[in-house]
Design a protein around this motif. Structure first.
Motif, PDB file in Angstrom:
ATOM      1  N   THR A  78       7.241  -6.934   7.940  1.00 47.15           N
ATOM      2  CA  THR A  78       5.823  -6.871   7.623  1.00 47.15           C
ATOM      3  C   THR A  78       5.314  -8.280   7.386  1.00 47.15           C
ATOM      4  OG1 THR A  78       4.157  -5.761   6.284  1.00 47.15           O
ATOM      5  CG2 THR A  78       6.105  -6.518   5.123  1.00 47.15           C
ATOM      6  N   ILE A 118       5.486   1.497   7.933  1.00 41.20           N
ATOM      7  CA  ILE A 118       6.143   2.225   6.840  1.00 41.20           C
ATOM      8  C   ILE A 118       5.602   3.652   6.691  1.00 41.20           C
ATOM      9  CG2 ILE A 118       4.596   1.434   4.993  1.00 41.20           C
ATOM     10  CD1 ILE A 118       8.425   1.888   4.669  1.00 41.20           C
ATOM     11  N   THR A 119       4.315   3.840   6.941  1.00 36.82           N
ATOM     12  CA  THR A 119       3.751   5.184   6.771  1.00 36.82           C
ATOM     13  C   THR A 119       4.507   6.193   7.634  1.00 36.82           C
ATOM     14  OG1 THR A 119       1.615   4.200   6.323  1.00 36.82           O
ATOM     15  CG2 THR A 119       1.614   6.532   6.850  1.00 36.82           C
ATOM     16  N   VAL A 141      -4.510   6.512   3.702  1.00 35.18           N
ATOM     17  CA  VAL A 141      -3.598   5.417   3.382  1.00 35.18           C
ATOM     18  C   VAL A 141      -3.913   4.185   4.204  1.00 35.18           C
ATOM     19  CG1 VAL A 141      -1.937   6.259   5.111  1.00 35.18           C
ATOM     20  CG2 VAL A 141      -1.177   4.642   3.365  1.00 35.18           C
ATOM     21  N   GLY A 142      -3.566   3.031   3.667  1.00 29.72           N
ATOM     22  CA  GLY A 142      -3.556   1.810   4.457  1.00 29.72           C
ATOM     23  C   GLY A 142      -4.575   0.772   4.039  1.00 29.72           C
ATOM     24  N   PRO A 155      -8.505   0.362   1.411  1.00 22.45           N
ATOM     25  CA  PRO A 155      -9.436   1.083   0.544  1.00 22.45           C
ATOM     26  C   PRO A 155     -10.340   1.987   1.377  1.00 22.45           C
ATOM     27  CG  PRO A 155      -9.432  -1.283   0.063  1.00 22.45           C
ATOM     28  CD  PRO A 155      -8.659  -1.103   1.326  1.00 22.45           C
ATOM     29  N   THR A 180      -3.843   7.517  -1.211  1.00 24.96           N
ATOM     30  CA  THR A 180      -2.531   7.040  -1.656  1.00 24.96           C
ATOM     31  C   THR A 180      -2.413   5.532  -1.490  1.00 24.96           C
ATOM     32  OG1 THR A 180      -1.626   7.356   0.561  1.00 24.96           O
ATOM     33  CG2 THR A 180      -1.449   9.214  -0.960  1.00 24.96           C
ATOM     34  N   TRP A 181      -2.221   4.835  -2.585  1.00 19.92           N
ATOM     35  CA  TRP A 181      -1.983   3.380  -2.499  1.00 19.92           C
ATOM     36  C   TRP A 181      -0.473   3.110  -2.532  1.00 19.92           C
ATOM     37  CZ3 TRP A 181       0.892   0.031  -5.364  1.00 19.92           C
ATOM     38  CH2 TRP A 181       0.829  -1.316  -4.956  1.00 19.92           C
ATOM     39  N   TRP A 182      -0.006   2.358  -1.575  1.00 16.12           N
ATOM     40  CA  TRP A 182       1.400   1.947  -1.556  1.00 16.12           C
ATOM     41  C   TRP A 182       1.581   0.887  -0.485  1.00 16.12           C
ATOM     42  CZ3 TRP A 182       5.015   4.038   2.371  1.00 16.12           C
ATOM     43  CH2 TRP A 182       4.378   4.848   3.316  1.00 16.12           C
ATOM     44  N   GLN A 183       2.827   0.470  -0.233  1.00 14.83           N
ATOM     45  CA  GLN A 183       3.101  -0.664   0.668  1.00 14.83           C
ATOM     46  C   GLN A 183       4.457  -0.494   1.364  1.00 14.83           C
ATOM     47  OE1 GLN A 183       3.192  -3.526  -2.668  1.00 14.83           O
ATOM     48  NE2 GLN A 183       1.393  -4.449  -1.719  1.00 14.83           N
ATOM     49  N   THR A 184       4.672  -1.294   2.378  1.00 20.46           N
ATOM     50  CA  THR A 184       5.981  -1.336   3.030  1.00 20.46           C
ATOM     51  C   THR A 184       7.057  -1.567   1.975  1.00 20.46           C
ATOM     52  OG1 THR A 184       4.882  -2.393   4.905  1.00 20.46           O
ATOM     53  CG2 THR A 184       7.285  -2.456   4.898  1.00 20.46           C
ATOM     54  N   GLU A 185       6.769  -2.456   1.050  1.00 18.45           N
ATOM     55  CA  GLU A 185       7.730  -2.821   0.015  1.00 18.45           C
ATOM     56  C   GLU A 185       8.006  -1.678  -0.956  1.00 18.45           C
ATOM     57  OE1 GLU A 185       5.087  -4.502   0.959  1.00 18.45           O
ATOM     58  OE2 GLU A 185       5.425  -6.660   1.024  1.00 18.45           O
ATOM     59  N   ASP A 190      -2.343  -7.230  -4.218  1.00 18.32           N
ATOM     60  CA  ASP A 190      -3.684  -6.646  -4.142  1.00 18.32           C
ATOM     61  C   ASP A 190      -4.467  -6.983  -5.399  1.00 18.32           C
ATOM     62  OD1 ASP A 190      -3.976  -5.097  -1.702  1.00 18.32           O
ATOM     63  OD2 ASP A 190      -2.358  -3.848  -2.466  1.00 18.32           O
ATOM     64  N   ILE A 240      -8.743  -0.079  -5.937  1.00 17.05           N
ATOM     65  CA  ILE A 240      -8.096  -1.181  -5.223  1.00 17.05           C
ATOM     66  C   ILE A 240      -9.160  -1.936  -4.442  1.00 17.05           C
ATOM     67  CG2 ILE A 240      -6.205  -1.809  -3.649  1.00 17.05           C
ATOM     68  CD1 ILE A 240      -5.205  -0.035  -5.947  1.00 17.05           C
ATOM     69  N   ARG A 299      -6.641  -7.359  -0.567  1.00 16.97           N
ATOM     70  CA  ARG A 299      -5.511  -8.258  -0.779  1.00 16.97           C
ATOM     71  C   ARG A 299      -5.921  -9.512  -1.555  1.00 16.97           C
ATOM     72  NH1 ARG A 299      -0.359  -6.493   0.431  1.00 16.97           N
ATOM     73  NH2 ARG A 299       0.084  -8.700   0.306  1.00 16.97           N
ATOM     74  N   ARG A 307      -1.181  -4.359   9.105  1.00 18.23           N
ATOM     75  CA  ARG A 307      -1.011  -5.521   8.254  1.00 18.23           C
ATOM     76  C   ARG A 307      -0.606  -6.736   9.088  1.00 18.23           C
ATOM     77  NH1 ARG A 307       2.899  -5.026   3.004  1.00 18.23           N
ATOM     78  NH2 ARG A 307       3.235  -7.255   2.706  1.00 18.23           N
TER      79      ARG A 307
HETATM   80  C1  WTA Z   1      -3.362  -1.691   1.466  1.00 18.91           C
HETATM   81  C2  WTA Z   1       0.787   0.682   4.061  1.00 18.91           C
HETATM   82  C3  WTA Z   1      -6.366   0.562  -0.840  1.00 18.91           C
HETATM   83  C4  WTA Z   1      -3.076  -2.628   0.315  1.00 18.91           C
HETATM   84  C5  WTA Z   1       1.268   1.944   3.340  1.00 18.91           C
HETATM   85  C6  WTA Z   1      -1.569  -2.780   0.378  1.00 18.91           C
HETATM   86  C7  WTA Z   1      -4.428   0.270   0.355  1.00 18.91           C
HETATM   87  C8  WTA Z   1      -1.329  -2.796   1.858  1.00 18.91           C
HETATM   88  C9  WTA Z   1      -4.136   1.646   0.236  1.00 18.91           C
HETATM   89  C10 WTA Z   1       0.059  -2.416   2.263  1.00 18.91           C
HETATM   90  C11 WTA Z   1      -5.072   2.474  -0.466  1.00 18.91           C
HETATM   91  C12 WTA Z   1      -2.534   0.670   1.313  1.00 18.91           C
HETATM   92  N1  WTA Z   1      -6.154   1.876  -0.983  1.00 18.91           N
HETATM   93  N2  WTA Z   1      -5.530  -0.256  -0.181  1.00 18.91           N
HETATM   94  N3  WTA Z   1      -4.908   3.775  -0.595  1.00 18.91           N
HETATM   95  N4  WTA Z   1      -2.948   1.853   0.840  1.00 18.91           N
HETATM   96  N5  WTA Z   1      -3.423  -0.293   1.042  1.00 18.91           N
HETATM   97  O1  WTA Z   1       2.618  -2.581   3.856  1.00 18.91           O
HETATM   98  O2  WTA Z   1      -3.723  -3.845   0.558  1.00 18.91           O
HETATM   99  O3  WTA Z   1       1.196  -1.787   5.793  1.00 18.91           O
HETATM  100  O4  WTA Z   1      -1.102  -3.936  -0.250  1.00 18.91           O
HETATM  101  O5  WTA Z   1       1.667  -0.347   3.805  1.00 18.91           O
HETATM  102  O6  WTA Z   1      -2.289  -1.860   2.358  1.00 18.91           O
HETATM  103  O7  WTA Z   1       0.151  -2.344   3.652  1.00 18.91           O
HETATM  104  P1  WTA Z   1       1.469  -1.816   4.345  1.00 18.91           P
END
Ligand code: WTA
Length: 634
Positions: A266, A312-313, A388-389, A391, A414-419, A502, A514, A517, A528
């Motif tokens: 990523t 990651i999704t 997801v992904g 805001p 859902t807020w989350w990340q690859t990490e 974020d 949120i 970034r 990303r």
């Molecule tokens: C953003 C995707 C707002 C955020 C799963 C994060 C979001 C980055 C949300 C990770 C959400 C993901 N609301 N922002 N629901 N979900 N983000 O690694 O900036 O491709 O740090 O993972 O996506 O992106 P990644």
């Protein structure tokens, strides 16, 4: 995307859970569940009990070597066994595991039993190719059943998978492949995209010239386009030939809880992509638990996550989550608007999708067509929606809620990340929802918003989003780069708290909003991309001396690229050169790098040590105050 805070501060609508949803929900009392999550180890150990372990863990969480946390220490388990094998002894044996659909309306249904046979055969074939536990196998494949099968076959034998998104191109491919030192590569003749076939094999062919570690290339004949065997060199083999005649059973490898499961690259602040490493047991527990409780997965659900497996999704919620819960997962190959913008709703109606998970960018795109397409189809099967992904703006949230969910389906933002591997901040169906807010941390997750020093900021004030306690599906390191892992994520604030990258704020009820970034990472249509990666693609072109890239806000994609370039002498930024540059960046990075604007400049704002200050360009672009300019060169 940076959000209009004024609009958000004004957002006061609240949507309470409906009885119909609440009465079925696994978790009926949100507050109680969050309370339960406070006993971290007990909470996650209970969740881990639902899987089949070859050997139980001795310790739930080992914090002795922060930030290198370990989960379910001493446990032995196999993920493919839990996602596939164990279902064939149950009533799910003949249930569809993978429902593959493409933009041409073709479908393939693969039952759990069929999946079991195919995964086992391929696992044996991989062993015959010399793939051993710990070796890396890469996939550059479309959304097709073979992608899921190859991933599951890897973890059946303990190989580490590293998927490269099929929308990335030669430059990005080579970099990822060589970092992971993949031994085997899976690719395909092509992928369907808006009525065309994109020749993946041609891109792979070009890239692998620069990938010396690859010993075998397995070619999936996906579109049926003829590929001459004479075109294939000695190290290439067709997928079908490879698995043909292999035994239909392969003993699952007993994996240690902390054995590597996959690497997924990523983007970060520098040009070099980060190899996010996930391990086995914790990832499994986190992903399955969040999917079950947030999307309230039951028997007979039809789950559709539109995310690509290249990100990651798709890893967590197209493959692992649903299969670990024994749920049918829809795998869709195509765009949301081809052959027309009703294609997704047509699929929902045809198959009776119950849970639907997509990205805000897709919603904003489809929103343009009003109710024309959402009213054409019967969407009553839907129960819960998700995003997801990036805001989601309240306007898009409301459109989704009214026109897709018909005001009956709660939306899980859902807020989350690859990490993070799994959802960290998200409502559950029992939550009160506010459009545009990802609501509260999932049970067991301790999130906060802090200032530069790491102190919690007051209600309503913006700051850095952090996670203060470990969670099971957290990444364990950056592949071959422990220093960067520590520096970027764990050393920003005292006391080993995780810096997410974020900005966010909390409201009076503790809800998280949120804001986008805090670093130089762009989110283009939910994908990303690092500013520095795009810049290095630019300077790889002979006309470009220097480049700086920022995100420019875009009503549909969230952000697109705005590039500031200094040209070498003798070049002029004319139409032809602009086209050339676009082509070049696309060749290096792929269609994900959407160029919105290229402007020529004489100078770029830099620090005295020569680092480009993108912050200044961003502030200028948005007409904001330039902030602290004391480190600016001049
Ligand atoms: C953003 C995707 C707002 C955020 C799963 C994060 C979001 C980055 C949300 C990770 C959400 C993901 N609301 N922002 N629901 N979900 N983000 O690694 O900036 O491709 O740090 O993972 O996506 O992106 P990644």
């Amino acid at each position: 995307m940076v959000r209009d805070t004024a609009v958000l501060l004004d957002e006061r609508r609240v949507f309470e859970p409906k009885d119909e949803i609440l009465s079925r929900a696994h978790v009926k009392n949100w507050e109680k569940e969050i309370e339960k999550g406070k006993d971290l180890e007990k909470y996650w150990a209970e969740k881990a009990e639902q899987f089949e372990w070859f050997q139980k863990w001795d310790q739930v969480l080992d914090e002795s070597n922060k930030p290198f946390y370990q989960w379910f220490v001493g446990g032995k388990i196999n993920l493919a066994y839990n996602a596939v094998d164990r279902w064939i002894e149950t009533e799910k044996r003949n249930q569809v595991a993978i429902l593959y659909i493409n933009e041409r309306g073709e479908e393939k249904k693969i039952t759990f039993y069929e999946l079991y046979v195919q995964v086992n055969k391929l696992a044996n074939a991989l062993k015959n190719l010399g793939v051993k536990k710990g070796d890396t196998v890469s996939m550059y494949l479309p959304m097709c059943p073979e992608l899921l099968i190859s991933i599951l076959a890897c973890n059946k034998i303990g190989a580490v998978h590293s998927v490269v998104y099929s929308g990335l191109s030669v430059g990005a491919f080579v970099e990822r492949m060589n970092d992971a030192k993949a031994k085997v590569l899976f690719t395909a003749d092509g992928t369907y995209r808006r009525g065309k076939i994109i020749d993946l094999k041609a891109i792979a062919d070009e890239a692998i010239l620069q990938c010396p570690t690859i010993e075998t290339i397995v070619v999936v004949n996906h579109t049926g386009k003829p590929i001459q065997i004479s075109e294939l060199s000695g190290r290439e083999i067709f997928y079908e030939r490879l698995v043909d005649g292999e035994p239909a059973y392969c003993e699952p490898e007993w994996m240690d809880s902390e054995d590597p499961l996959f690497i997924l690259y990523t983007s970060g602040s520098t040009g070099k992509p980060k190899g996010v490493l996930h391990t086995t047991a914790g990832y499994m527990v986190g992903v399955a638990t969040t999917l079950r409780d947030i999307f309230d997965i039951h028997e007979n659900d039809l789950w559709w996550c539109t995310g690509d497996i290249g990100w990651i999704t798709g890893h967590s919620y197209v493959i692992y989550g649903p299969l670990l819960l024994g749920t049918t997962t829809v795998v869709y190959e195509g765009a949301p608007d081809y052959p027309d913008p009703g294609v997704w709703w047509k699929i929902v109606e045809k198959y009776g999708v119950t849970k639907f998970y997509t990205a805000p960018t897709a919603i904003r795109h489809l929103m343009r067509f009003g109710t024309r397409y959402t009213n054409l189809y019967n969407l009553e099967s839907l129960r819960i929606l998700g995003t997801v992904g990036e805001p989601i703006n309240p306007e898009a949230w409301m459109w989704y809620y009214k026109n897709v969910g018909k005001e009956n389906c709660p939306i899980m933002d859902t807020w989350w990340q690859t990490e993070t591997g799994m959802h960290l901040i998200s409502p559950i169906p029992a939550a009160s929802l506010k459009p545009g807010s990802a609501t509260l941390p999932f049970p067991g997750i301790d999130a906060d918003v802090v200032d530069e020093e790491g102190n919690s900021v007051p209600v309503g004030k913006g700051g850095y989003l952090v996670i203060k306690k470990p969670w099971p599906s957290m990444f364990r390191t950056l592949y071959k780069d422990e220093e960067r892992f520590k520096d970027v994520y764990w050393n920003a604030f005292p006391g080993y708290i995780y810096k997410a990258g974020d900005m966010a704020r909390k409201d009076e009820e503790g809800y998280f909003w949120i804001q986008g970034r805090s670093d130089d990472v762009l989110k283009i249509a939910g994908h990303r991309i690092g500013s520095a990666e795009v810049e290095s693609a630019f300077v790889g072109h002979p006309a470009v001396a220097e480049a700086a890239v920022i995100g420019k806000s875009d009503p549909i994609k969230g952000e697109v690229i705005k590039a500031f370039i200094i040209l070498r002498e003798g070049y002029e930024l004319k139409t032809q050169l602009i086209e050339d540059l676009k082509k070049h960046v696309r060749y290096e990075l792929g269609p994900v790098a959407v160029l919105g604007e290229i402007v020529q400049v004489d100078k770029l704002p830099k620090t005295r040590s020569g680092k480009i200050m993108r912050r200044i360009l961003r502030a200028q672009e948005r007409g904001e105050d330039l902030g602290d300019t004391s480190t600016l060169e001049e």
